[in-house]
Design an enzyme around this catalytic site. Structure first.
Site, PDB file in Angstrom:
ATOM      1  N   HIS A  63      -5.698  36.315  52.921  1.00  0.00           N
ATOM      2  CA  HIS A  63      -5.212  37.543  53.572  1.00  0.00           C
ATOM      3  C   HIS A  63      -6.346  38.519  53.916  1.00  0.00           C
ATOM      4  O   HIS A  63      -6.229  39.732  53.701  1.00  0.00           O
ATOM      5  CB  HIS A  63      -4.171  38.225  52.694  1.00  0.00           C
ATOM      6  CG  HIS A  63      -2.916  37.416  52.488  1.00  0.00           C
ATOM      7  ND1 HIS A  63      -2.457  36.485  53.393  1.00  0.00           N
ATOM      8  CD2 HIS A  63      -2.001  37.407  51.460  1.00  0.00           C
ATOM      9  CE1 HIS A  63      -1.326  35.948  52.945  1.00  0.00           C
ATOM     10  NE2 HIS A  63      -1.033  36.471  51.780  1.00  0.00           N
ATOM     11  N   HIS A  79       3.963  41.099  55.383  1.00  0.00           N
ATOM     12  CA  HIS A  79       4.176  40.495  54.067  1.00  0.00           C
ATOM     13  C   HIS A  79       5.324  41.171  53.316  1.00  0.00           C
ATOM     14  O   HIS A  79       5.184  41.524  52.126  1.00  0.00           O
ATOM     15  CB  HIS A  79       2.878  40.563  53.264  1.00  0.00           C
ATOM     16  CG  HIS A  79       2.674  39.413  52.335  1.00  0.00           C
ATOM     17  ND1 HIS A  79       3.408  39.246  51.185  1.00  0.00           N
ATOM     18  CD2 HIS A  79       1.819  38.373  52.383  1.00  0.00           C
ATOM     19  CE1 HIS A  79       2.989  38.158  50.564  1.00  0.00           C
ATOM     20  NE2 HIS A  79       2.028  37.603  51.270  1.00  0.00           N
ATOM     21  N   VAL A  80       6.462  41.315  53.976  1.00  0.00           N
ATOM     22  CA  VAL A  80       7.635  41.876  53.298  1.00  0.00           C
ATOM     23  C   VAL A  80       8.168  40.849  52.293  1.00  0.00           C
ATOM     24  O   VAL A  80       8.260  39.669  52.596  1.00  0.00           O
ATOM     25  CB  VAL A  80       8.739  42.243  54.316  1.00  0.00           C
ATOM     26  CG1 VAL A  80      10.031  42.627  53.605  1.00  0.00           C
ATOM     27  CG2 VAL A  80       8.266  43.380  55.217  1.00  0.00           C
ATOM     28  N   ASP A 116       5.419  27.463  48.710  1.00  0.00           N
ATOM     29  CA  ASP A 116       4.341  28.342  49.184  1.00  0.00           C
ATOM     30  C   ASP A 116       3.586  27.549  50.247  1.00  0.00           C
ATOM     31  O   ASP A 116       2.446  27.163  50.058  1.00  0.00           O
ATOM     32  CB  ASP A 116       3.427  28.746  48.022  1.00  0.00           C
ATOM     33  CG  ASP A 116       2.491  29.888  48.397  1.00  0.00           C
ATOM     34  OD1 ASP A 116       2.513  30.320  49.571  1.00  0.00           O
ATOM     35  OD2 ASP A 116       1.726  30.344  47.520  1.00  0.00           O
ATOM     36  N   GLU A 156       6.485  34.559  56.528  1.00  0.00           N
ATOM     37  CA  GLU A 156       5.373  35.110  57.295  1.00  0.00           C
ATOM     38  C   GLU A 156       5.165  34.321  58.578  1.00  0.00           C
ATOM     39  O   GLU A 156       4.788  33.147  58.542  1.00  0.00           O
ATOM     40  CB  GLU A 156       4.102  35.088  56.435  1.00  0.00           C
ATOM     41  CG  GLU A 156       4.247  35.869  55.141  1.00  0.00           C
ATOM     42  CD  GLU A 156       3.335  35.350  54.028  1.00  0.00           C
ATOM     43  OE1 GLU A 156       2.111  35.344  54.210  1.00  0.00           O
ATOM     44  OE2 GLU A 156       3.865  34.932  52.985  1.00  0.00           O
TER      45      GLU A 156
HETATM   46  C1  BGC Z   1       0.690  33.325  49.876  1.00  0.00           C
HETATM   47  C2  BGC Z   1       0.748  33.148  48.385  1.00  0.00           C
HETATM   48  C3  BGC Z   1       0.125  34.336  47.733  1.00  0.00           C
HETATM   49  C4  BGC Z   1       0.853  35.563  48.168  1.00  0.00           C
HETATM   50  C5  BGC Z   1       0.196  36.777  47.604  1.00  0.00           C
HETATM   51  C6  BGC Z   1       1.421  34.578  50.222  1.00  0.00           C
HETATM   52  O1  BGC Z   1       1.338  34.806  51.581  1.00  0.00           O
HETATM   53  O2  BGC Z   1       1.231  32.240  50.543  1.00  0.00           O
HETATM   54  O3  BGC Z   1       0.064  31.985  48.002  1.00  0.00           O
HETATM   55  O4  BGC Z   1       0.133  34.236  46.351  1.00  0.00           O
HETATM   56  O5  BGC Z   1       0.833  35.655  49.569  1.00  0.00           O
HETATM   57  O6  BGC Z   1       1.123  37.683  47.245  1.00  0.00           O
END
Ligand code: BGC
Length: 384
Positions: A138, A212-213, A284, A350
């Site tokens: 991220h 990232h909601v 995930d 996402e």
């Molecule tokens: C990821 C997870 C990560 C999380 C963080 C997600 O977008 O796929 O692996 O732990 O974000 O909060």
């Protein structure tokens, strides 16, 4: 790879088409929505003031921070008209700064993971900030979620919204080129929440912006999302290694827990023992959407809480969808409603390009070059 140019052009077309649709005037439109309201939301350690904006339209209520463009709360009615906040978050800025797992935030410059934080572009190698084991997640230690954005409210016909700006300088977190990002949050009179992402650069770079909601349609802090029903129109997904980096394979979902083509509860197959799930502690993964990259947003997911009837439909022009089942929520964070969040108490959907795309030539390209405009749109439609 020329695929990226197509994304860029396709995205631009999408924005054009949708803008016309939104402009249709009606009697209701003429009366217009109410202007977003701004209030203080504490200060950063260096004294910088943080603000919270409240918006409401068509039955949807949003509270947004200028810190990371965070959607702090998102309130929706159930089938009887009772409102609940369906997004995880904190009630104070200190928690967002110190311990947020990206609650409600805008993610950039690159949403999801880049292996070892390394990639090569036009023969030049780049080392990014690494913050997830050996990988970059991220955007690195100080991603777009950890900056103050400039926020301007607007009322346009029957729409209300916010325009958020952030400029990421050349070299920030190791990324080449100064990237000017503009994100527009729109609430329509039908209560849809639309996110329009736009970015330009002065040097070739990679971009993958997302939101990232953490959703819990029964209400944040109300318990597990395992009984939520989910549909994802994707026949393939991208399996990962133990660091959650895609292996490069586009694997079929057929006969696996990853098959969400027919609606099923999240809990149904979450304990199926598939090696990919054990590795990720649940879901995930990035789903390879059957529709691919599209000129305008198309259906990518439907999420429904059977008890309240609250339903979320997401449409996007992007090729991928990360479905994260809140695996790393571990009971150490207490949210806006004063309740503790445990594993599986929320999920993220996402809209994005595939993780680690800069290192996989078989994935659609995420390269953005000077003169191009990155544009992508995600539409959230709510129902009960
Ligand atoms: C990821 C997870 C990560 C999380 C963080 C997600 O977008 O796929 O692996 O732990 O974000 O909060």
């Amino acid at each position: 790879m020329e695929l990226n140019r197509r994304t860029v052009i396709a995205g631009a077309a999408a924005a054009g088409i949708a803008a016309t649709t939104l402009g249709t005037g009606t009697a209701e439109a003429a009366s217009g929505g109410r202007k977003p309201v701004k209030e203080p939301f504490g200060k950063l350690a260096d004294g910088t003031k943080i603000y919270r904006w409240s918006l409401e339209n068509g039955g949807t209520r949003l509270k947004v921070l200028n810190w990371g463009g965070v959607v702090q709360t998102l309130e929706l009615p159930d089938r009887r008209g009772h409102y609940a906040n369906v997004a995880l978050g904190f009630d104070n800025i200190d928690d967002y700064v110190a311990k947020t797992p990206y609650f409600g935030a805008l993610i950039g410059r690159y949403g999801n993971r880049i292996a070892k934080g390394q990639f090569t572009l036009d023969g030049k190698s780049y080392q990014l900030s690494v913050n997830d084991g050996v990988n970059s997640l991220h955007g690195g230690t100080q991603g777009f979620d950890k900056h103050v954005w400039d926020v301007e409210p607007f009322v346009k016909g029957s729409d209300v919204g916010l325009v958020l700006h952030y400029t990421s300088v050349d070299g920030e977190m190791g990324y080449p080129g100064t990237l000017k990002a503009k994100v527009t949050y729109t609430l329509t009179k039908r209560g849809e929440w639309i996110i329009d992402y736009q970015a330009t650069t002065d040097k070739a770079t990679v971009v993958n912006l997302t939101s990232h909601v953490y959703w819990n349609l029964a209400g944040e802090g109300s318990g597990t999302i395992e009984d939520h029903e989910l549909t994802i129109p994707a026949g393939r997904y991208t399996p990962t290694d133990s660091g959650l980096i895609p292996t490069g394979e586009l694997a079929t979902v057929r006969g696996t827990p990853f098959d969400f083509r027919e609606t099923k509860t999240i809990g149904r197959d979450i304990r199926a023992g598939h090696v990919q799930q054990v590795q990720a502690k649940g879901f995930d993964h990035n789903w390879v959407l059957d529709k691919g990259i599209t000129a305008k947003p198309e259906h990518v997911a439907t999420l429904r809480d059977p008890r309240s009837g609250r339903t979320l439909k997401i449409a996007s022009d992007q090729p991928g969808l990360q479905f994260y089942s809140g695996n790393f929520l571990d009971g150490t964070l207490t949210g806006t409603g004063g309740r503790t969040y445990r594993q599986g108490d929320a999920l993220c959907l996402e809209t994005q390009h595939f993780p680690d795309s800069p290192n996989h030539s078989n994935f659609p390209s995420t390269v953005l070059r000077p003169g191009q405009v990155y544009r992508t749109r995600t539409v959230h439609t709510f129902d009960a």
